[in-house]
Design an enzyme around this catalytic site. Structure first.
Site, PDB file in Angstrom:
ATOM      1  N   GLU A   1       0.827  -1.206   0.000  1.00  0.00           N
ATOM      2  CA  GLU A   1       0.000   0.000   0.000  1.00  0.00           C
ATOM      3  C   GLU A   1       0.865   1.262   0.000  1.00  0.00           C
ATOM      4  OE1 GLU A   1      -2.367  -0.859   3.457  1.00  0.00           O
ATOM      5  OE2 GLU A   1      -2.984  -2.758   2.563  1.00  0.00           O
TER       6      GLU A   1
ATOM      7  N   GLU B   1      -4.497  -6.715   2.837  1.00  0.00           N
ATOM      8  CA  GLU B   1      -3.263  -7.400   3.255  1.00  0.00           C
ATOM      9  C   GLU B   1      -3.308  -8.882   2.920  1.00  0.00           C
ATOM     10  OE1 GLU B   1      -5.098  -5.321   5.044  1.00  0.00           O
ATOM     11  OE2 GLU B   1      -3.768  -3.594   4.990  1.00  0.00           O
TER      12      GLU B   1
ATOM     13  N   GLN C   1       1.584  -1.843   5.826  1.00  0.00           N
ATOM     14  CA  GLN C   1       1.816  -0.442   6.202  1.00  0.00           C
ATOM     15  C   GLN C   1       2.096  -0.249   7.689  1.00  0.00           C
ATOM     16  OE1 GLN C   1      -1.151   2.914   5.277  1.00  0.00           O
ATOM     17  NE2 GLN C   1       0.197   2.816   3.515  1.00  0.00           N
ATOM     18  N   PHE C   2       1.384  -0.973   8.527  1.00  0.00           N
ATOM     19  CA  PHE C   2       1.649  -1.018   9.971  1.00  0.00           C
ATOM     20  C   PHE C   2       1.461  -2.471  10.414  1.00  0.00           C
ATOM     21  CE2 PHE C   2       0.624   3.412   9.392  1.00  0.00           C
ATOM     22  CZ  PHE C   2       1.382   4.099  10.334  1.00  0.00           C
ATOM     23  N   ALA C   3       2.269  -2.920  11.357  1.00  0.00           N
ATOM     24  CA  ALA C   3       2.145  -4.300  11.837  1.00  0.00           C
ATOM     25  C   ALA C   3       0.740  -4.547  12.382  1.00  0.00           C
ATOM     26  CB  ALA C   3       3.175  -4.579  12.929  1.00  0.00           C
TER      27      ALA C   3
ATOM     28  N   TYR D   1      -1.826  -3.976  11.066  1.00  0.00           N
ATOM     29  CA  TYR D   1      -2.737  -4.321   9.962  1.00  0.00           C
ATOM     30  C   TYR D   1      -2.324  -5.613   9.267  1.00  0.00           C
ATOM     31  CZ  TYR D   1      -3.837   0.544  10.855  1.00  0.00           C
ATOM     32  OH  TYR D   1      -4.167   1.731  11.465  1.00  0.00           O
ATOM     33  N   ILE D   2      -1.531  -6.397   9.944  1.00  0.00           N
ATOM     34  CA  ILE D   2      -1.057  -7.634   9.335  1.00  0.00           C
ATOM     35  C   ILE D   2      -2.052  -8.781   9.549  1.00  0.00           C
ATOM     36  CG2 ILE D   2       0.221  -8.644  11.294  1.00  0.00           C
ATOM     37  CD1 ILE D   2       2.569  -9.065   9.207  1.00  0.00           C
TER      38      ILE D   2
ATOM     39  N   HIS E   1      -1.572   1.848  15.654  1.00  0.00           N
ATOM     40  CA  HIS E   1      -0.310   2.211  14.984  1.00  0.00           C
ATOM     41  C   HIS E   1       0.862   2.018  15.935  1.00  0.00           C
ATOM     42  CE1 HIS E   1      -3.504   4.633  13.062  1.00  0.00           C
ATOM     43  NE2 HIS E   1      -2.874   4.355  11.943  1.00  0.00           N
TER      44      HIS E   1
HETATM   45  C1  LIG Z   1      -6.412  -3.070   7.572  1.00  0.00           C
HETATM   46  C2  LIG Z   1      -5.771  -1.736   7.310  1.00  0.00           C
HETATM   47  N1  LIG Z   1      -4.825  -1.634   6.341  1.00  0.00           N
HETATM   48  C3  LIG Z   1      -4.206  -0.461   6.104  1.00  0.00           C
HETATM   49  C4  LIG Z   1      -4.508   0.671   6.844  1.00  0.00           C
HETATM   50  C5  LIG Z   1      -3.758   1.982   6.608  1.00  0.00           C
HETATM   51  N2  LIG Z   1      -4.649   2.964   5.957  1.00  0.00           N
HETATM   52  C6  LIG Z   1      -5.349   3.868   6.676  1.00  0.00           C
HETATM   53  S1  LIG Z   1      -6.372   4.791   5.701  1.00  0.00           S
HETATM   54  C7  LIG Z   1      -5.843   4.001   4.291  1.00  0.00           C
HETATM   55  C8  LIG Z   1      -6.419   4.376   2.959  1.00  0.00           C
HETATM   56  C9  LIG Z   1      -7.915   4.117   2.932  1.00  0.00           C
HETATM   57  O1  LIG Z   1      -8.459   4.717   1.785  1.00  0.00           O
HETATM   58  P1  LIG Z   1     -10.022   4.669   1.559  1.00  0.00           P
HETATM   59  O2  LIG Z   1     -10.542   3.337   1.995  1.00  0.00           O
HETATM   60  O3  LIG Z   1     -10.296   5.061   0.148  1.00  0.00           O
HETATM   61  O4  LIG Z   1     -10.639   5.716   2.578  1.00  0.00           O
HETATM   62  P2  LIG Z   1     -10.402   7.294   2.566  1.00  0.00           P
HETATM   63  O5  LIG Z   1      -9.179   7.565   3.389  1.00  0.00           O
HETATM   64  O6  LIG Z   1     -10.238   7.713   1.142  1.00  0.00           O
HETATM   65  O7  LIG Z   1     -11.625   7.900   3.202  1.00  0.00           O
HETATM   66  C10 LIG Z   1      -4.891   3.031   4.593  1.00  0.00           C
HETATM   67  C11 LIG Z   1      -4.231   2.155   3.589  1.00  0.00           C
HETATM   68  C12 LIG Z   1      -5.509   0.521   7.848  1.00  0.00           C
HETATM   69  N3  LIG Z   1      -5.885   1.572   8.614  1.00  0.00           N
HETATM   70  N4  LIG Z   1      -6.108  -0.674   8.048  1.00  0.00           N
END
Ligand SMILES: Cc1ncc(C[n+]2csc(CCOP(=O)(O)OP(=O)(O)O)c2C)c(N)n1
Ligand SMILES: Cc1ncc(C[n+]2csc(CCOP(=O)(O)OP(=O)(O)O)c2C)c(N)n1
Ligand SMILES: [Mg+2]
Ligand SMILES: [Mg+2]
Lengths: 410, 337, 410, 337
Positions: B29, B60, B82-84, B86-87, B129
């Site tokens: 990501e 993931e 991106q962060f552990a 979220y694994i 986080h």
């Molecule tokens: C399971 C998980 N994976 C990765 C992340 C890190 N992360 C936080 S917001 C984001 C992007 C999300 O984008 P979107 O779903 O389009 O929502 P938006 O921010 O555009 O409202 C990511 C990858 C997370 N919070 N949870």
């Protein structure tokens, strides 16, 4: 404005349970040959109708009709028939071996043989398969030694998997057959990754994977379609809809609200729904999807509409949850019988030849079984050294496993 | 040798491997054009091409499942979670697949996969986080778990992980990406450049997996730790003026039992420290190993210092984080009678 | 037969990066009012076209046109405008607070206010919302005390979440707002389960959930649609397609191969695609889906087509990966401006009134902020006792946590 | 009192709770009409109605995610994961959600969820029908982990789990569903009816979570264990003629530290036994607790007996399974000097 009616929870139920008379009149079976065959570079959006119909080639007289007729020569058809008959004979034999306590577990593919055997012909020998546990037909059709399949089931000293896996969890890199996982669905995104790697390397090999309609509920099904769509992976994603997931009918997997082929639509992928008991139709859609993938146009989802003729596995008694003679009522028949009748119809086969084939395959399987059992069974004969149990956890054995293997050896 | 911070060192490891081996590719990501939320893949897509380092969907489970397929094909995928924290959606693919494919296929297939992920607290990241899930991987046979604590190790260990033919979970202590951290959030951050281990060779080199390092030599008590806590433990020893030997494990599985035994037999006393929650944390395994291998040398119970058994609480970060005071206290307890 | 062409890996790329001139001519924007409004008991299959078009009510002259016009009275429209303006003012203020180091983190919903505020009007007050982290508009529109929102961000002694959560991770059972998770997608199947429970109990409350287009790639998105379809859960599943997932454009989420609304088709669910910056259109589809759900006809997937006008969060600098003025080129404009122009067009509002509203809300937010900061900020003022950190892990504190809290207290 | 096997006792617990509390409902793969692959929900759909006990799609993540939403609404869902080996797809919903919702909402929301799942080996189930993943849950703050070892406890603990307002992972030792197992696969299976703890009250009763039981009293060495291994440990003591005290922990988190300390302070020697893989298994936590709480009473290192650090190998089941011989050997080691 608010509708004060009370909500109620809908829980899908199959139309028949043990004791009921099976009746598949609700299953729409369009006549064979009516659908045309779109070019393999057709836009996915234009293919939506193929997700709701049923691609069929063999008609009621066992004639091959329509645009999807792959026009296979008699030799190819006879090979398909032979491989399906062999698969069924193998299944019957190993099922019995389990009942005799010679192996711990077994799963048949009876009634679904075409869904794997036809792919072996449509794919190139070096295309990579990521099967579920009901595609033994692929190994047989690709010529993998049956003795090795049996020895895997017996966990004897010739077992290529060194006794580590439950019976039927075959693996063969050489035959393009990925190690079967007990965890449902995981192979689907793996196949997509393999296909992406092939594209990344600029090769021309494609991947194919199989999943049951029940397992489409796993998150990995979504991941596979999503990645396959986004990166246009050269992969064929097959849903074997055999109507049952152990005791749960396909409605519990969502089959009453839409078709499994239609899951492709939301990802912008072609979703083809095919008569899974029609060897020619299965071959034709597999060949269509392979051509599309190989020409860099990405993935296809194929729903193989079939029926699980036997129990889920040797641990299962289907008569507890479905009418015992349901398969006989299945409107799409038996893939072996239908291909046989077709070959006879085109004058390339006879009842006598079929009789001979059945006996010859049964004999061959019996002999192979004798050979395998002579090497050993789960309960009898020599075993691989138990110390092999500590190998292959890692490429090189770390200190703690060396230590444990000493403790186990002592 | 150039001074690099952890991010630059990790970036250099990836850069070197992309250049050396066409079968190495990176995805995850935001790792592509943008270069990752912590900038670890910064510039790699521009330099090596879109297909070598690209963005993935936010799934993931898909990332790891797809990477496994690539590894089976023969590539050496390096994916970033991106962060552990979220694994977990990828946990099934890691535990049931990556870890077992070599074994269940009797070596017919294997998965040379590296999963990089930033872990640990200290950045006011709140519950999702800040987590340290290493023990959820050390329990799983078939994967290796690696945690660097400084730029030089980070690069050498990451190259070893990528070249390793088995799946490796590579946990990056995000709190020390930009500078070592002694555990005093109220003091100014020191840049890595002031630290000797920020001297990082530019080219290819490896730090072997499975080998611990003595981060601080001492004779009174052994501290077994890794990641950010290595620096916290050293600070605790200095501040409490205790002659502690701090062992930086670097690899948790397979762990360097020799280094552990050597030090504990010398000191007879042991403290185990990590940020992860206490119960069933990796510290429990270290306690068990120490008392199994060194019982008759132990003069006091092994002391565990760890995160409390709660989620990581945003506003209480510094009450939660096992800082130098708690480690010093544990060392004193280990030194009693 | 085998096509020997070499495969290549397709990796989607956005049309513009920093420095490029933004151009959305590829975004199809059908005129407002052209689509008719199907009955809420329509068959999902017949609704497929709504997954590919765009439901719009406000035309270029800010007139409400067509069958989807919800015919809201001026008072309701003014409330919607007020709540959106308030949400934007709140976002601006808290964003600044983060920049001043008073809070650790913040996320704005600028440009997307209609995608939450309009639902507050379309849903009943006791319907349950399972939001992502960009639906603060729901709390504001439902009248949740802004002071409590702020105190949550400040983690001060009035923080309802006792300093345990990152700013903006609000929670309020009383206001039907489920505790926000940092883990993407998890709320989607939870909302389906809540809706199933409501149906199981024969109640009449429905659930709604929001997910970003990026997070639709999580397995939980699939689980939610699948369970919602199979059990006909009374739930509204919303995909906020704001074009970006941090630095990844919607093509990386599959948006180039199909629409997110069309994901519904394969599950046999209605998938409605709506202009997310058109307050009236968003209200209308939400109201349609709520009526369908409440009358026991199950779930609807809604794609809210909008644009993330600001950075992903305070940790993000969007100018590194997209043209900095991209939002100005966004063809669907600004939801606040469009509703304001509509109210003026129907003579229910004036520039002067709007000016006054903007100042008044800014003032109110500033005052509330002062009040909140007087109680304390992350860095200054009294904190909740650190011992509260050990509470609520379980209902009753077990021995090991009591022991640890003693150690922490000592 | 009727004699029940584990399956009947668990079925009775579910039956009692469905009858007592309209907010209790059951779902999972094949649990409805069919009654579950191990028959634990047999007859419940017929007796209590389709909506009280129904089949779910084959998606563990969805099952748990949906159940969490039901729990938040106010129901008390009881879900079955067909085999513990298949719980990983639900791991994110369990760890990131069920375990944390009460905490992150400061008690505003909570999840009274019970996750039942058969675990453990001894049935020739191979790698994916034999796993013991308890340590992957004991490390997670916010969930309770329970493992019964006999019919009476099974029913009482399951009722407690369902009535508990926090999420509970309820691990059912499948090897002893139909009869106790001493670890001798070559001997005929004893039916539960011959075992005193198969006497199970028909109605409602509870066995409190967090309380261990002394499964066998003794003075020479303490064996800490749970599930199937309780019977194996008792057999080991009898066969080796060692005066061992076998503690059946029953709940792993929160563990009954009082019972552990009481016994180890008495015996001064301790063996920890489980089927799960050794490294970072729950036995490591038990080792750490014992040496933290009883160090000065310990006369020998705590001995761990566990599954080897490999996947569960089908044909080597009995070389892998930690049987009476290995436990007896560990007891002897614990009794040296
Ligand atoms: C399971 C998980 N994976 C990765 C992340 C890190 N992360 C936080 S917001 C984001 C992007 C999300 O984008 P979107 O779903 O389009 O929502 P938006 O921010 O555009 O409202 C990511 C990858 C997370 N919070 N949870
Ligand atoms: C992740 C996971 N969950 C559950 C199971 C248990 N299980 C094995 S087969 C099966 C049914 C699968 O049905 P389907 O996918 O339709 O395949 P079929 O058996 O019909 O070929 C289930 C639930 C499993 N093996 N893996
Ligand atoms: Mg099936
Ligand atoms: Mg987005």
């Amino acid at each position: 404005m608010r509708n004060r009616g009370r909500l109620s929870l809908h829980i899908p139920q199959p139309k028949h349970r043990p004791g009921d008379k099976p009746d598949f009149s609700n299953v729409a079976v369009p006549p064979a040959g009516t659908l045309d065959r779109p070019p393999t570079d057709a836009k996915a959006r234009d293919l939506a109708p193929y997700s709701y119909s049923l691609i069929r080639v063999l008609d009621e007289e066992a004639k091959a009709v329509g645009a999807w007729n792959p026009r296979l020569d008699a030799e190819a058809l006879r090979k398909g028939l032979r491989d399906m008959v062999m698969t069924r004979a193998y299944d019957d034999r190993m099922y019995r071996a389990q009942r005799q306590g010679k192996i711990s577990f077994y799963m048949k593919s009876t009634g679904e043989e075409a869904t794997s055997v036809a792919y072996a012909s449509a794919l190139e020998r070096d295309d990579m398969c990521f099967p579920s546990y009901r595609q033994q037909g692929l190994l047989i059709a690709r010529g993998y030694p049956m003795i090795d399949m049996m020895c895997q089931c017996y966990s004897n000293t010739r077992d290529p998997l060194k006794g580590r896996q439950l019976p039927i969890m075959y693996s063969s890199r050489e035959y393009g057959f990925f190690t079967i996982s007990g965890n449902l669905g995981t192979q689907f995104p793996q196949a997509v990754g393999w296909a992406m790697a092939s594209a990344y390397k600029g090769g021309d090999r494609i991947a194919a994977s199989w999943i049951g309609e029940g397992a489409t509920a796993e998150g990995d099904f979504h991941h596979a379609l999503n990645f396959a769509s986004i990166y246009r992976a050269p992969v064929i994603l097959n849903v074997v809809n055999n109507q049952w997931a152990i005791s749960s009918y396909q409605g519990i997997a969502g089959g009453e609200e839409s078709t499994f082929a239609s899951r492709a639509i939301g990802y912008g992928l072609p979703g083809l729904r095919v008569d899974g008991n029609d060897f020619l139709a299965v071959y034709a859609v597999a060949q269509w999807a392979a051509e599309r993938a190989r020409s860099n146009r990405g993935a296809t989802l194929i729903e193989l509409f079939t029926y699980r003729a036997e129990g889920h596995s040797t641990s299962d008694d289907p008569d507890r949850y479905r009418p015992c003679d349901e398969w006989k009522a299945w409107p799409l028949g038996d893939p072996v019988d239908r291909l046989k009748r077709h070959l006879i119809a085109i004058g390339a086969w006879s009842e006598k030849q079929h009789q001979a084939l059945t006996e010859e395959t049964a004999m061959l399987v019996r002999e192979t079984q004798r050979e395998a059992e002579a090497i050993g069974t789960l309960s009898e004969g020599p075993k691989p050294s138990k110390l092999t149990m500590f190998e292959d956890v890692y490429r090189d054995m770390p200190w703690h496993l060396r230590r444990q293997s000493k403790q186990a050896g002592a | 040798m150039p001074a690099m911070n952890m991010i630059q060192a990790l970036n250099s490891a990836l850069d070197v491997m992309l250049a050396r081996d066409p079968d190495v590719l990176i995805f995850g990501e935001d790792v592509g054009y943008f270069g990752g939320v912590f900038r670890v893949t910064d510039g790699l897509q521009k330099k090596h091409g879109v297909a070598r380092c690209f963005d993935s969907p936010v799934g993931e489970g898909g990332i790891v499942g797809v990477a496994i397929g690539m590894g089976v094909y023969g590539l050496r995928p390096v994916v970033e979670i991106q962060f552990a924290d979220y694994i977990y959606p990828a946990y099934d693919q890691i535990v049931s697949e990556a870890a077992r494919i070599r074994y269940r296929s009797a070596g017919d297939f294997h998965v040379p996969l590296t999963i990089r992920t930033p872990y640990g607290g200290g950045i006011f990241g709140g519950q999702t986080h800040s987590q340290s899930p290493e023990a959820l991987f050390t329990h799983v046979a078939g994967i290796k778990t690696v945690v660097p604590s400084n730029p030089r190790d980070a690069k050498g260990l990451l190259i070893s992980a990528i070249e390793d033919d088995d799946p490796v979970i590579f946990l990056e202590p995000k709190r020390i990406y930009n500078g070592p951290f002694e555990g005093h959030h109220d003091r100014p951050v020191q840049p890595w450049s002031k630290h000797p281990l920020s001297e990082v060779p530019e080219g290819h080199y490896t730090v072997a997996l499975g080998e611990a390092a003595v981060a601080r030599a001492g004779a009174a008590v052994t501290v077994l730790t890794y990641g950010t806590m290595v620096h916290v433990a050293i600070a605790a020893a200095e501040e409490a003026d205790i002659d502690a030997e701090v062992i930086d494990l670097r690899t948790l599985v397979p762990v360097d039992i020799g280094a552990i035994v050597k030090s504990v037999e010398k000191t007879g006393r042991c403290v185990v420290a990590h940020e992860a929650t206490l119960t069933s944390g990796y510290g429990a395994e270290l306690c068990a190993l120490v008392q199994e291998h060194c019982f008759y040398h132990l003069e006091a119970p092994v002391q565990r210092v760890a995160g409390w058994d709660t989620p990581y609480p945003h506003a209480f970060e510094w009450d939660y984080f096992p800082g130098p005071a708690r480690i010093a206290e544990a060392m004193r307890r280990a030194l009693e009678n």
